[in-house]
Design an enzyme around this catalytic site. Structure first.
Site, PDB file in Angstrom:
ATOM      1  CE  LYS A 152      -4.115  -1.593   2.043  1.00 25.76           C
ATOM      2  NZ  LYS A 152      -5.398  -1.027   3.101  1.00 25.76           N
ATOM      3  CG  ASP A 178      -8.696   0.686   3.510  1.00 30.91           C
ATOM      4  OD1 ASP A 178      -9.083   0.656   3.061  1.00 30.91           O
ATOM      5  OD2 ASP A 178      -7.277   1.225   3.649  1.00 30.91           O
TER       6      ASP A 178
END
Ligand code: NAP
Length: 278
Positions: A71, A108
């Site tokens: 990520k 997210d």
């Protein structure tokens, strides 16, 4: 086959990848909406990541999700990065643009807030402080979305205090750090309590922060979704709190990506939850 008639491909890249629920989820939506696309899990090592990301668009991929451990690394590879991904310092969604550029986003925080809105519709961000346990990658996404939503203050505690202090420096004066041994003290004043640590997950130790100060008006949410009802959520329910599980965050964070890749905004409903749990 021409460019236009290509079947759109998407997927998730991580290592390991077998545990990911994203393939079930996206395949459920593709089937539900009758979209002729495919979603593929791909185990890619760090040294091969850029090569794979530059090759996938040439094979008909419209984008990919990125999961642990890549990520942060994709931020170095992407050509364009959204503000929220920059703030979080990591990306979970890549869009392969027609001009060849890789666009990185982080959904997210969006998924976290949408899950809270769905599971605790009465929660008002401005009603009081949010207590956040943990200062890892997920905490960064949660904190940035809470601050954007308008919470007056974030009370933050992490086992490794210095990581919490780094986040306090980055996110500013609305963040107050508590020592891990004093984390229970944050609960008394909190309108929202969030566990962003991996504690309570299957195979990990239990979260042992004292919860005696929990009020029935506090909304409690756990990012851990295996098990679905963690001890934290069970304790919260016993105290009369609204308890919101972490699966919904996973489902909601996938919505913007699916819409960008496949051109249809998907619904998060009971059937979606069931598909992700299969
Ligand atoms: P991470 O960056 O590795 O951070 C892990 C966090 O857990 C850190 O704050 C760490 O504290 C804490 N921790 C780990 N073991 C601990 C222990 N024994 N005692 C106290 N604290 C401990 O991981 P992440 O990406 O933030 O993910 C955290 C959790 O959120 C995972 O369970 C992940 O599956 C979940 N998650 C869920 C979603 C969703 O969609 N529901 C999305 C993202 C993440 P230290 O800093 O002291 O190590």
């Amino acid at each position: 086959m021409t460019e236009l008639s290509r079947i759109p491909l998407a997927g998730v890249i991580g290592s390991p990848i077998a545990h990911s629920k994203s393939p079930q989820l996206h395949r459920h939506w593709l089937k539900t909406y009758g979209i002729p696309g495919h979603y593929i899990p791909m185990d890619v090592s760090a040294d091969n990541l850029e090569n794979v990301l530059r090759t996938l668009p040439t094979m008909g991929f419209v984008g990919v999700n990125i999961t642990i451990p890549h990520k942060e690394a994709v931020m170095e590879i992407a050509d364009l990065i959204t503000d929220r991904a920059i703030l979080i310092g990591a990306a979970n969604t890549l869009i392969f643009r027609k001009d060849g550029k890789i666009h990185a986003d982080n959904t997210d925080g969006y998924g976290f807030i949408e899950n809270l809105k769905a599971g605790a519709p009465s929660w008002n961000p401005r009603s009081g402080p949010a207590a956040v346990l943990g200062a890892g990658g997920a905490a960064r996404a949660v904190m940035s979305s809470l601050l954007e939503a308008g919470v007056p203050e974030i009370l933050l505690s992490n086992r490794t205090r210095v990581r919490a202090e780094v986040l306090q420096k980055e996110f500013g004066s609305r963040v107050r750090v508590f020592d891990w041994l004093q984390a229970g003290n944050m609960v008394d004043d909190a309108a929202l309590l969030v566990n962003t640590t991996s504690l309570g997950m299957i195979g990990k130790p239990e979260l042992r922060v004292p919860l005696d100060g929990l009020h029935a008006t506090t909304v409690v949410t756990d990012l851990v979704y295996a098990p679905l009802k963690t001890k934290l959520l069970a304790t919260a329910e016993e105290a009369g709190c609204v308890a919101v599980d972490g699966l919904g965050m996973l489902l909601h964070q996938a919505v913007p990506a699916f819409e960008r890749w496949f051109g249809r905004r998907p619904d998060v409903d009971r059937a979606t939850r069931a598909a992700a749990l299969r």
